[in-house]
Design a protein around this motif. Sequence first.
Motif, mmCIF file in Angstrom:
data_model
loop_
_atom_site.group_PDB
_atom_site.id
_atom_site.type_symbol
_atom_site.label_atom_id
_atom_site.label_comp_id
_atom_site.label_asym_id
_atom_site.label_seq_id
_atom_site.Cartn_x
_atom_site.Cartn_y
_atom_site.Cartn_z
ATOM 1 N N LEU A 19 0.812 -1.230 0.000
ATOM 2 C CA LEU A 19 0.000 0.000 0.000
ATOM 3 C C LEU A 19 0.837 1.270 0.000
ATOM 4 O O LEU A 19 0.374 2.323 -0.437
ATOM 5 C CB LEU A 19 -0.971 -0.013 1.192
ATOM 6 N N GLU A 22 0.966 2.338 -3.618
ATOM 7 C CA GLU A 22 -0.243 2.493 -4.427
ATOM 8 C C GLU A 22 -0.664 3.961 -4.406
ATOM 9 O O GLU A 22 -0.483 4.655 -3.407
ATOM 10 C CB GLU A 22 -1.371 1.614 -3.870
ATOM 11 N N SER A 23 -1.238 4.415 -5.526
ATOM 12 C CA SER A 23 -1.624 5.833 -5.556
ATOM 13 C C SER A 23 -2.833 6.101 -4.670
ATOM 14 O O SER A 23 -3.001 7.211 -4.161
ATOM 15 C CB SER A 23 -1.880 6.294 -6.994
ATOM 16 N N ALA A 24 -3.682 5.084 -4.449
ATOM 17 C CA ALA A 24 -4.824 5.274 -3.553
ATOM 18 C C ALA A 24 -4.319 5.375 -2.113
ATOM 19 O O ALA A 24 -3.504 4.551 -1.684
ATOM 20 C CB ALA A 24 -5.771 4.085 -3.683
ATOM 21 N N HIS A 25 -4.777 6.386 -1.392
ATOM 22 C CA HIS A 25 -4.417 6.532 0.021
ATOM 23 C C HIS A 25 -5.611 6.051 0.830
ATOM 24 O O HIS A 25 -6.621 6.739 0.915
ATOM 25 C CB HIS A 25 -4.090 7.990 0.365
ATOM 26 N N LEU A 26 -5.506 4.875 1.396
ATOM 27 C CA LEU A 26 -6.674 4.266 2.035
ATOM 28 C C LEU A 26 -6.803 4.695 3.492
ATOM 29 O O LEU A 26 -5.804 4.842 4.201
ATOM 30 C CB LEU A 26 -6.545 2.740 1.973
ATOM 31 N N GLN A 59 1.085 7.506 2.209
ATOM 32 C CA GLN A 59 0.179 6.340 2.302
ATOM 33 C C GLN A 59 0.252 5.662 3.666
ATOM 34 O O GLN A 59 -0.673 4.944 4.055
ATOM 35 C CB GLN A 59 0.529 5.292 1.229
ATOM 36 N N GLN A 284 -10.882 -2.162 -3.294
ATOM 37 C CA GLN A 284 -10.721 -0.902 -2.543
ATOM 38 C C GLN A 284 -9.822 0.086 -3.278
ATOM 39 O O GLN A 284 -10.042 1.288 -3.207
ATOM 40 C CB GLN A 284 -10.122 -1.178 -1.150
ATOM 41 N N ILE A 285 -8.793 -0.427 -3.963
ATOM 42 C CA ILE A 285 -7.900 0.507 -4.668
ATOM 43 C C ILE A 285 -8.320 0.685 -6.132
ATOM 44 O O ILE A 285 -7.676 1.411 -6.891
ATOM 45 C CB ILE A 285 -6.410 0.090 -4.582
ATOM 46 N N GLY A 286 -9.382 -0.034 -6.529
ATOM 47 C CA GLY A 286 -9.900 0.138 -7.891
ATOM 48 C C GLY A 286 -8.975 -0.377 -8.963
ATOM 49 O O GLY A 286 -8.869 0.182 -10.049
ATOM 50 N N GLN A 287 -8.255 -1.467 -8.646
ATOM 51 C CA GLN A 287 -7.318 -2.032 -9.618
ATOM 52 C C GLN A 287 -7.528 -3.530 -9.705
ATOM 53 O O GLN A 287 -7.942 -4.148 -8.733
ATOM 54 C CB GLN A 287 -5.875 -1.811 -9.146
#
Length: 306
Positions: A19, A22-26, A59, A284-287
């Motif tokens: 994580l 990953e560009s998504a910051h959850l 992240q 969740q990260i759309g990948q």
Amino acid sequence: MSELPKAVRLVEVGPRDGLQNESAHLPAAVRADLIMRLAEAGLTHIEAGAFVSPRWVPQMAATAEVMSLLPQRPGVSYPVLVPNEKGLDAALEAGAREIAVFAAASQSFSQRNINCSIEASMERFAPVVERALDAGLKVRGYVSCVLGCPYEGEIDSSAVAWVARELRGLGCYEISLGDTIGVGTPGRARALVKRVSQDVPLPELAVHFHDTYGQALANIYACLLEGVSVVDASVAGLGGCPYAAGASGNVASEDVVYMLNGLGIRSGIDLDRLVAAGNFISEQIGQSSRSRVALARGGAVAREEV
Ligand code: HMG
Ligand code: MG
């Protein structure tokens, strides 16, 4: 050695190494949810985050909150990365029972990753490890760029062995050898383990492969033949390396478990639950999941690709 181990311990690094890249910051709740699903799948070592500068790695902000959401489970540990004493203070306050310090075998990578030379990093880690051990924590050590560096190219295995030995000397119970940019091949990987095991006993070595060139499983197999029995992996193949263009994530945990099952090597992990955890985080990260096993089972294709 050419006999495969009977059992392998997987160290799940997806919630941290995955994580962080990953560009998504959850949000913390989703990160904790993932970790709990991984524990349900039977993983016993799950990196929960990193107490590093949020300016360097946004992240991993809110790692303390992630920790606060994790129920203690007997036999399960949630190590966190710590680069300095400030990070250790935060880890102790969050109740961490295990930390990992991270060095590199390449000077340029060390400088870009933690803003100091390899030698200076050892000086920085010494009080961190000492205080952590005094507080009853376990400490793991990482060496990055063991088979190649994005700035310096090939790395001499003696340089890797030196860093691994230093980390062990500080008090790390296990040293993870990281092919951070995923350039290794099986022959080189095996030769590296052979060389490093002259300085650090084989049972204290773990391997950590990224799959940039599609060699990760072959590299792991080669290292198992050399006697390694601890393997780092990242659910859904999450991750990458910000300092290496095109570097892909760590080898997918699902794919490692599938291979171990096929080899009759015990890992204690329920593959169905692991795949479900990987599909959860991929959504969740759309990948799409980067696990070949998950894809073969028809899961976790990013919505826009369906
Ligand atoms: P620096 O800028 O030299 O640190 O960074 P500094 O001591 O001069 O402090 C600068 C600022 O950072 C200060 O804040 C500090 O308070 C703050 P300011 O006054 O400017 O507002 N700071 C911190 N904040 C939170 N937690 C801390 C901390 N320390 C200082 N612990 C530093 C040095 C090490 C902090 C920085 O370079 C850093 O955080 N680097 C982390 C990089 C990282 O996390 N990389 C990824 C992990 S390594 C990896 O992924 C490879 C591995 O997976 C193996 C593989 O894949 O092969 C392990
Ligand atoms: Mg990694």
